[in-house]
Design a protein around this motif. Sequence first.
Motif, PDB file in Angstrom:
ATOM      1  N   GLN A 188      36.677  71.673  61.936  1.00 29.32           N
ATOM      2  CA  GLN A 188      37.587  70.620  62.407  1.00 29.32           C
ATOM      3  C   GLN A 188      38.235  71.011  63.727  1.00 29.32           C
ATOM      4  O   GLN A 188      38.761  72.128  63.865  1.00 29.32           O
ATOM      5  CB  GLN A 188      38.683  70.373  61.372  1.00 29.32           C
ATOM      6  N   LYS A 189      38.205  70.099  64.677  1.00 32.72           N
ATOM      7  CA  LYS A 189      38.857  70.304  65.967  1.00 32.72           C
ATOM      8  C   LYS A 189      39.751  69.107  66.269  1.00 32.72           C
ATOM      9  O   LYS A 189      39.399  67.959  65.980  1.00 32.72           O
ATOM     10  CB  LYS A 189      37.827  70.485  67.084  1.00 32.72           C
ATOM     11  N   LEU A 190      40.894  69.399  66.866  1.00 39.33           N
ATOM     12  CA  LEU A 190      41.874  68.369  67.184  1.00 39.33           C
ATOM     13  C   LEU A 190      42.268  68.486  68.649  1.00 39.33           C
ATOM     14  O   LEU A 190      42.625  69.566  69.112  1.00 39.33           O
ATOM     15  CB  LEU A 190      43.117  68.517  66.303  1.00 39.33           C
ATOM     16  N   LEU A 191      42.204  67.371  69.362  1.00 38.49           N
ATOM     17  CA  LEU A 191      42.609  67.316  70.761  1.00 38.49           C
ATOM     18  C   LEU A 191      43.718  66.287  70.898  1.00 38.49           C
ATOM     19  O   LEU A 191      43.576  65.138  70.446  1.00 38.49           O
ATOM     20  CB  LEU A 191      41.429  66.930  71.671  1.00 38.49           C
ATOM     21  N   LEU A 192      44.825  66.691  71.509  1.00 38.84           N
ATOM     22  CA  LEU A 192      45.991  65.829  71.685  1.00 38.84           C
ATOM     23  C   LEU A 192      46.108  65.411  73.142  1.00 38.84           C
ATOM     24  O   LEU A 192      46.125  66.266  74.037  1.00 38.84           O
ATOM     25  CB  LEU A 192      47.261  66.573  71.263  1.00 38.84           C
ATOM     26  N   TYR A 193      46.199  64.092  73.373  1.00 38.06           N
ATOM     27  CA  TYR A 193      46.284  63.541  74.721  1.00 38.06           C
ATOM     28  C   TYR A 193      47.592  62.777  74.877  1.00 38.06           C
ATOM     29  O   TYR A 193      48.015  62.059  73.971  1.00 38.06           O
ATOM     30  CB  TYR A 193      45.106  62.607  75.009  1.00 38.06           C
ATOM     31  N   ARG A 194      48.191  62.916  76.040  1.00 38.17           N
ATOM     32  CA  ARG A 194      49.443  62.228  76.328  1.00 38.17           C
ATOM     33  C   ARG A 194      49.178  60.948  77.134  1.00 38.17           C
ATOM     34  O   ARG A 194      48.308  60.918  77.999  1.00 38.17           O
ATOM     35  CB  ARG A 194      50.372  63.141  77.144  1.00 38.17           C
ATOM     36  N   ALA A 195      49.961  59.920  76.845  1.00 36.79           N
ATOM     37  CA  ALA A 195      49.955  58.689  77.636  1.00 36.79           C
ATOM     38  C   ALA A 195      48.555  58.153  77.850  1.00 36.79           C
ATOM     39  O   ALA A 195      48.139  57.858  78.968  1.00 36.79           O
ATOM     40  CB  ALA A 195      50.643  58.929  78.983  1.00 36.79           C
ATOM     41  N   ALA A 196      47.792  58.054  76.766  1.00 41.28           N
ATOM     42  CA  ALA A 196      46.474  57.438  76.857  1.00 41.28           C
ATOM     43  C   ALA A 196      46.635  55.958  77.188  1.00 41.28           C
ATOM     44  O   ALA A 196      47.695  55.370  76.982  1.00 41.28           O
ATOM     45  CB  ALA A 196      45.733  57.601  75.534  1.00 41.28           C
ATOM     46  N   GLY A 220      30.087  76.853  67.588  1.00 39.93           N
ATOM     47  CA  GLY A 220      31.127  76.512  68.544  1.00 39.93           C
ATOM     48  C   GLY A 220      30.597  76.166  69.920  1.00 39.93           C
ATOM     49  O   GLY A 220      31.078  75.225  70.560  1.00 39.93           O
ATOM     50  N   THR A 221      29.613  76.920  70.394  1.00 39.22           N
ATOM     51  CA  THR A 221      29.030  76.623  71.706  1.00 39.22           C
ATOM     52  C   THR A 221      28.483  75.199  71.741  1.00 39.22           C
ATOM     53  O   THR A 221      28.725  74.442  72.691  1.00 39.22           O
ATOM     54  CB  THR A 221      27.914  77.629  72.037  1.00 39.22           C
ATOM     55  N   SER A 222      27.746  74.808  70.696  1.00 41.29           N
ATOM     56  CA  SER A 222      27.171  73.466  70.653  1.00 41.29           C
ATOM     57  C   SER A 222      28.236  72.405  70.406  1.00 41.29           C
ATOM     58  O   SER A 222      28.127  71.271  70.897  1.00 41.29           O
ATOM     59  CB  SER A 222      26.096  73.396  69.565  1.00 41.29           C
ATOM     60  N   THR A 223      29.287  72.750  69.659  1.00 38.39           N
ATOM     61  CA  THR A 223      30.385  71.805  69.441  1.00 38.39           C
ATOM     62  C   THR A 223      31.008  71.386  70.769  1.00 38.39           C
ATOM     63  O   THR A 223      31.179  70.187  71.048  1.00 38.39           O
ATOM     64  CB  THR A 223      31.457  72.432  68.540  1.00 38.39           C
ATOM     65  N   TRP A 224      31.341  72.359  71.599  1.00 39.44           N
ATOM     66  CA  TRP A 224      32.007  72.028  72.866  1.00 39.44           C
ATOM     67  C   TRP A 224      31.035  71.490  73.898  1.00 39.44           C
ATOM     68  O   TRP A 224      31.433  70.739  74.799  1.00 39.44           O
ATOM     69  CB  TRP A 224      32.791  73.230  73.368  1.00 39.44           C
ATOM     70  N   HIS A 225      29.733  71.811  73.757  1.00 38.52           N
ATOM     71  CA  HIS A 225      28.716  71.149  74.575  1.00 38.52           C
ATOM     72  C   HIS A 225      28.711  69.647  74.265  1.00 38.52           C
ATOM     73  O   HIS A 225      28.710  68.803  75.172  1.00 38.52           O
ATOM     74  CB  HIS A 225      27.348  71.776  74.292  1.00 38.52           C
ATOM     75  N   PHE A 226      28.740  69.328  72.975  1.00 37.26           N
ATOM     76  CA  PHE A 226      28.770  67.914  72.591  1.00 37.26           C
ATOM     77  C   PHE A 226      30.054  67.246  73.073  1.00 37.26           C
ATOM     78  O   PHE A 226      30.009  66.130  73.632  1.00 37.26           O
ATOM     79  CB  PHE A 226      28.662  67.774  71.073  1.00 37.26           C
TER      80      PHE A 226
END
Length: 444
Positions: free
Chosen positions: A47-55, A171-177
């Motif tokens: 599981q990975k979570l990315l938080l973005y401000r003011a989308a 992980g390498t392929s996760t962040w490639h995607f």
Amino acid sequence: MAVENGSADEAAAVTVTVTGARTVAPAKNRCTLATFDLPYITFYYNQKLLLYRAAPDFPDAVARMTAALADALRVFYPLAGRIRQDDGGALAVEGDEGAEVFEAEAQGVAVDDLAGGDCSDEAEKVLQHLVPYTGVMNLEGLRRPLLAVQFTKLKDGLAVGCAFNHAVLDGTSTWHFMSSWAELCRGVPLSLQPIHDRSLSRSVRVRLELPASAEAHEKTDPNGPKKALVARVFSFPEPTVARIKAAANAALPPGAKPFSTFQSLGAHIWRAVSRARGLGPADITAFAVFADCRARLDPPLPPAYFGNLIQAVFTGVPAGMLLGGPPELPAGLLQKAIDEHDAAAVTRRLEEYEAAPKLFHYSDAGPNCVAVGSSPRFRVYDVDFGFGRPERVRSGGNNKFDGMVYLYPGRGGDGGIDVELALQPEPMQRLEKDDDFFLRQAAA
């Protein structure tokens, strides 16, 4: 049957008889899982979570990201399929059923509530609701999507939570995607096309005897029920990382191979966690790192190889030696273990598994273990869907056990490193008060 090729005169001179006709469709996508993939079938979705401000407007952002996700799944097609087991017991990914997408809202939660350095226990609980498939084993990929995404509207931003079946990629392929998905969302060409031929890494077919269910496998865990854990993120700025590395290398003799940033920081974390656990001098403590094997193979494979190409590399030592010795001692143990894991060692590990396939438990890392996944080399803060870089990147609760560490680059991109660590509550309280861990005395 009439012939549509050639002129009438030619047809009269030459007799051509069409003996059959059919429609040929493209072959269905199929990707046989390699030996590197199989040990993770009884781990859990990463599981990975990315938080973005003011989308931008939430419905518009979700629409654009969903359309780009469909485009990304055409390129990274294994994530769109399901795991299948053939009559010989081998596993493969087949089909194009697609990913699962959720929409949610938590409009009383602000980005700073979750992205700040001092994330509260309550905020940590909220974080775990922003990623899908918590508690879902990779084995469920025989019935569930191999990728799930949750878009959550926050008070002043957007949370993008993803769950990836770990039997399909590392992980390498996760962040490639993730980087490629973001590029497609911004309307730019892909900077790196994936390589899907897993026979490049290993072409041996392995028969696996799968458990009846995830629950049946969990009941056989020799490590017992999952322990209560506390997760924290400790941000080490570049000057602190540099001091840790300098201390590890200070006593090396001339001509000795210097310790890397990872080896120096890993040793520093290992010692601090062992102090916080209050280990006795004779207690054995282990360190494990999930090493990328792409460059270790002979011939090596490029970063574009899409799948799992990692192996766990272990070392261990009595806690008395670890804590009583100089910082170069644990750094040297890590360096030796990593350097010795060459192409021959990788192949031996594969052959051992193929001769006696095993269904692991995600917590099988060893006694009093510190285990490192992820890497500060992953460019996680470059995942820009068109509305800026993420404010914070985190991992979900899956696959976390006592001593699990995820390393991420600092958001500033200046050489700092974020250490996401899970420990039992009491050792975590002691670690948070450890001046040596934070180098507070050195900075004073």
